[in-house]
Motif scaffolding. Structure first.
Motif, PDB file in Angstrom:
ATOM      1  N   PHE A  72       0.833  -1.206   0.000  1.00  0.00           N
ATOM      2  CA  PHE A  72       0.000   0.000   0.000  1.00  0.00           C
ATOM      3  C   PHE A  72       0.868   1.256   0.000  1.00  0.00           C
ATOM      4  N   THR A  73       1.908   1.258   0.818  1.00  0.00           N
ATOM      5  CA  THR A  73       2.818   2.413   0.878  1.00  0.00           C
ATOM      6  C   THR A  73       3.469   2.636  -0.480  1.00  0.00           C
ATOM      7  N   GLU A  74       3.930   1.563  -1.116  1.00  0.00           N
ATOM      8  CA  GLU A  74       4.572   1.667  -2.425  1.00  0.00           C
ATOM      9  C   GLU A  74       3.572   2.028  -3.525  1.00  0.00           C
ATOM     10  N   LEU A  75       2.317   1.640  -3.349  1.00  0.00           N
ATOM     11  CA  LEU A  75       1.281   1.930  -4.337  1.00  0.00           C
ATOM     12  C   LEU A  75       1.087   3.443  -4.498  1.00  0.00           C
ATOM     13  N   LYS A  76       1.441   4.196  -3.485  1.00  0.00           N
ATOM     14  CA  LYS A  76       1.304   5.655  -3.553  1.00  0.00           C
ATOM     15  C   LYS A  76       2.217   6.268  -4.616  1.00  0.00           C
ATOM     16  N   LYS A  77       3.234   5.534  -5.063  1.00  0.00           N
ATOM     17  CA  LYS A  77       4.129   6.005  -6.131  1.00  0.00           C
ATOM     18  C   LYS A  77       3.450   5.982  -7.499  1.00  0.00           C
ATOM     19  N   VAL A  78       2.406   5.181  -7.622  1.00  0.00           N
ATOM     20  CA  VAL A  78       1.738   4.978  -8.908  1.00  0.00           C
ATOM     21  C   VAL A  78       0.882   6.198  -9.242  1.00  0.00           C
ATOM     22  N   PRO A  79       1.117   6.801 -10.431  1.00  0.00           N
ATOM     23  CA  PRO A  79       0.389   8.030 -10.773  1.00  0.00           C
ATOM     24  C   PRO A  79      -1.035   7.813 -11.269  1.00  0.00           C
ATOM     25  N   LYS A  80      -1.552   6.628 -11.151  1.00  0.00           N
ATOM     26  CA  LYS A  80      -2.933   6.350 -11.537  1.00  0.00           C
ATOM     27  C   LYS A  80      -3.785   6.336 -10.277  1.00  0.00           C
ATOM     28  N   MET A  81      -5.067   6.640 -10.452  1.00  0.00           N
ATOM     29  CA  MET A  81      -5.950   6.599  -9.297  1.00  0.00           C
ATOM     30  C   MET A  81      -6.196   5.144  -8.929  1.00  0.00           C
ATOM     31  N   THR A  82      -5.762   4.780  -7.748  1.00  0.00           N
ATOM     32  CA  THR A  82      -5.960   3.419  -7.257  1.00  0.00           C
ATOM     33  C   THR A  82      -6.439   3.472  -5.815  1.00  0.00           C
ATOM     34  N   LYS A  83      -7.151   2.448  -5.432  1.00  0.00           N
ATOM     35  CA  LYS A  83      -7.622   2.340  -4.052  1.00  0.00           C
ATOM     36  C   LYS A  83      -7.542   0.872  -3.662  1.00  0.00           C
ATOM     37  N   MET A  84      -6.807   0.591  -2.622  1.00  0.00           N
ATOM     38  CA  MET A  84      -6.722  -0.775  -2.151  1.00  0.00           C
ATOM     39  C   MET A  84      -7.935  -1.026  -1.263  1.00  0.00           C
ATOM     40  N   LEU A  85      -8.741  -2.000  -1.641  1.00  0.00           N
ATOM     41  CA  LEU A  85      -9.973  -2.286  -0.902  1.00  0.00           C
ATOM     42  C   LEU A  85      -9.665  -3.114   0.343  1.00  0.00           C
ATOM     43  N   GLY A  86     -10.547  -3.046   1.309  1.00  0.00           N
ATOM     44  CA  GLY A  86     -10.406  -3.847   2.518  1.00  0.00           C
ATOM     45  C   GLY A  86      -9.528  -3.205   3.575  1.00  0.00           C
ATOM     46  N   LYS A  87      -9.332  -1.878   3.510  1.00  0.00           N
ATOM     47  CA  LYS A  87      -8.490  -1.191   4.488  1.00  0.00           C
ATOM     48  C   LYS A  87      -9.352  -0.729   5.661  1.00  0.00           C
ATOM     49  N   GLU A  88      -8.898  -1.067   6.839  1.00  0.00           N
ATOM     50  CA  GLU A  88      -9.563  -0.610   8.053  1.00  0.00           C
ATOM     51  C   GLU A  88      -8.471  -0.173   9.023  1.00  0.00           C
ATOM     52  N   ASP A  89      -8.424   1.111   9.304  1.00  0.00           N
ATOM     53  CA  ASP A  89      -7.338   1.706  10.083  1.00  0.00           C
ATOM     54  C   ASP A  89      -6.020   1.402   9.368  1.00  0.00           C
ATOM     55  N   ASP A  90      -5.105   0.717  10.012  1.00  0.00           N
ATOM     56  CA  ASP A  90      -3.821   0.391   9.391  1.00  0.00           C
ATOM     57  C   ASP A  90      -3.734  -1.080   9.003  1.00  0.00           C
ATOM     58  N   PHE A  91      -4.888  -1.721   8.844  1.00  0.00           N
ATOM     59  CA  PHE A  91      -4.904  -3.145   8.528  1.00  0.00           C
ATOM     60  C   PHE A  91      -5.652  -3.348   7.218  1.00  0.00           C
ATOM     61  N   PHE A  92      -5.200  -4.322   6.419  1.00  0.00           N
ATOM     62  CA  PHE A  92      -5.852  -4.648   5.157  1.00  0.00           C
ATOM     63  C   PHE A  92      -6.419  -6.052   5.219  1.00  0.00           C
ATOM     64  N   PHE A  93      -7.635  -6.186   4.734  1.00  0.00           N
ATOM     65  CA  PHE A  93      -8.274  -7.493   4.690  1.00  0.00           C
ATOM     66  C   PHE A  93      -8.118  -8.079   3.294  1.00  0.00           C
ATOM     67  N   PRO A  94      -7.625  -9.300   3.200  1.00  0.00           N
ATOM     68  CA  PRO A  94      -7.542  -9.953   1.892  1.00  0.00           C
ATOM     69  C   PRO A  94      -8.910 -10.491   1.499  1.00  0.00           C
ATOM     70  N   LEU A  95      -8.980 -11.084   0.321  1.00  0.00           N
ATOM     71  CA  LEU A  95     -10.188 -11.808  -0.030  1.00  0.00           C
ATOM     72  C   LEU A  95     -10.426 -12.843   1.055  1.00  0.00           C
ATOM     73  N   ASN A  96     -11.681 -13.070   1.416  1.00  0.00           N
ATOM     74  CA  ASN A  96     -11.941 -14.091   2.428  1.00  0.00           C
ATOM     75  C   ASN A  96     -11.713 -15.474   1.807  1.00  0.00           C
ATOM     76  N   GLU A  97     -11.788 -16.498   2.611  1.00  0.00           N
ATOM     77  CA  GLU A  97     -11.449 -17.847   2.150  1.00  0.00           C
ATOM     78  C   GLU A  97     -12.315 -18.284   0.964  1.00  0.00           C
ATOM     79  N   GLU A  98     -13.613 -18.006   1.037  1.00  0.00           N
ATOM     80  CA  GLU A  98     -14.523 -18.383  -0.052  1.00  0.00           C
ATOM     81  C   GLU A  98     -14.191 -17.627  -1.343  1.00  0.00           C
ATOM     82  N   GLU A  99     -13.899 -16.332  -1.220  1.00  0.00           N
ATOM     83  CA  GLU A  99     -13.563 -15.525  -2.395  1.00  0.00           C
ATOM     84  C   GLU A  99     -12.226 -15.967  -2.993  1.00  0.00           C
TER      85      GLU A  99
END
Length: 183
Positions: A72-99
């Motif tokens: 996520f920190t490195e993604l800020k270098k990318v000049p395209k609009m991006t948003k990492m989904l599943g962010k809550e405070d300073d934690f990121f949730f991956p796809l759940n087991e079923e997904e």
């Protein structure tokens, strides 16, 4: 720490360019895989049906990493609009087991697609027969054995819709469907 799939939301149409930027600007070793799934469909142009390659989930790029915070920190270098989904405070949730199981299944189907030599991340066509009662049976392809999962068939567009979840939200995904004559 084990690797998981995370989802990056991007502007629809900029998936490939975003991946290129990430490959150039994000440090090696922070992620092991980045892709956006594609689908092979057939579209009619005039009187001719042609193979067309489309995004399966427009606006989404998947990344496999064991360190989502650093990514996520490195993604800020990318000049395209991006948003990492599943962010809550300073934690990121991956796809759940079923997904993640669904995505792994899907990628396995991409690899199996003999009629689709274009990419390891593209789902090939499924082939279906229609019986005398208008009942559809998948006879080959990624949807074989999943007839009960199909929510809608668009015969005129040659698409089959299945329902799945992505980051906890139900979504419908359309996959290519070719009709064959019953033997």
């Amino acid at each position: 720490m084990s690797e998981h799939y995370y989802v990056i939301q991007v502007s629809a149409g900029s998936e490939s360019l975003t991946e290129e930027y990430i490959e150039k600007m994000v440090s090696e070793g922070i992620y092991s895989e980045i892709f956006h799934p594609m689908r092979l469909v057939r579209k009619k142009f005039g009187d001719v049906w042609k193979d067309v390659h489309q995004k399966l989930l427009p606006g989404y790029v998947f990344v496999r990493t064991s360190n989502p915070e650093e990514f996520f920190t490195e993604l800020k270098k990318v000049p395209k609009m991006t948003k990492m989904l599943g962010k809550e405070d300073d934690f990121f949730f991956p796809l759940n087991e079923e997904e993640e199981e669904w995505l792994t299944w899907l990628l396995g189907k991409c690899a199996e697609s003999e009629d689709n030599p274009y990419t390891a991340y593209e789902v090939g066509l499924s082939y279906a027969e229609i019986d005398e009662n208008d009942k559809i049976k998948i006879v080959a392809g990624p949807l074989m054995g999943l007839e009960g999962e199909i929510k809608r068939i668009k015969k005129h567009k040659r698409l089959a819709e299945i329902e799945t979840t992505l980051m906890g939200n139900k979504i419908r995904v359309s996959m290519g469907l070719e009709f064959v004559k019953k033997q």
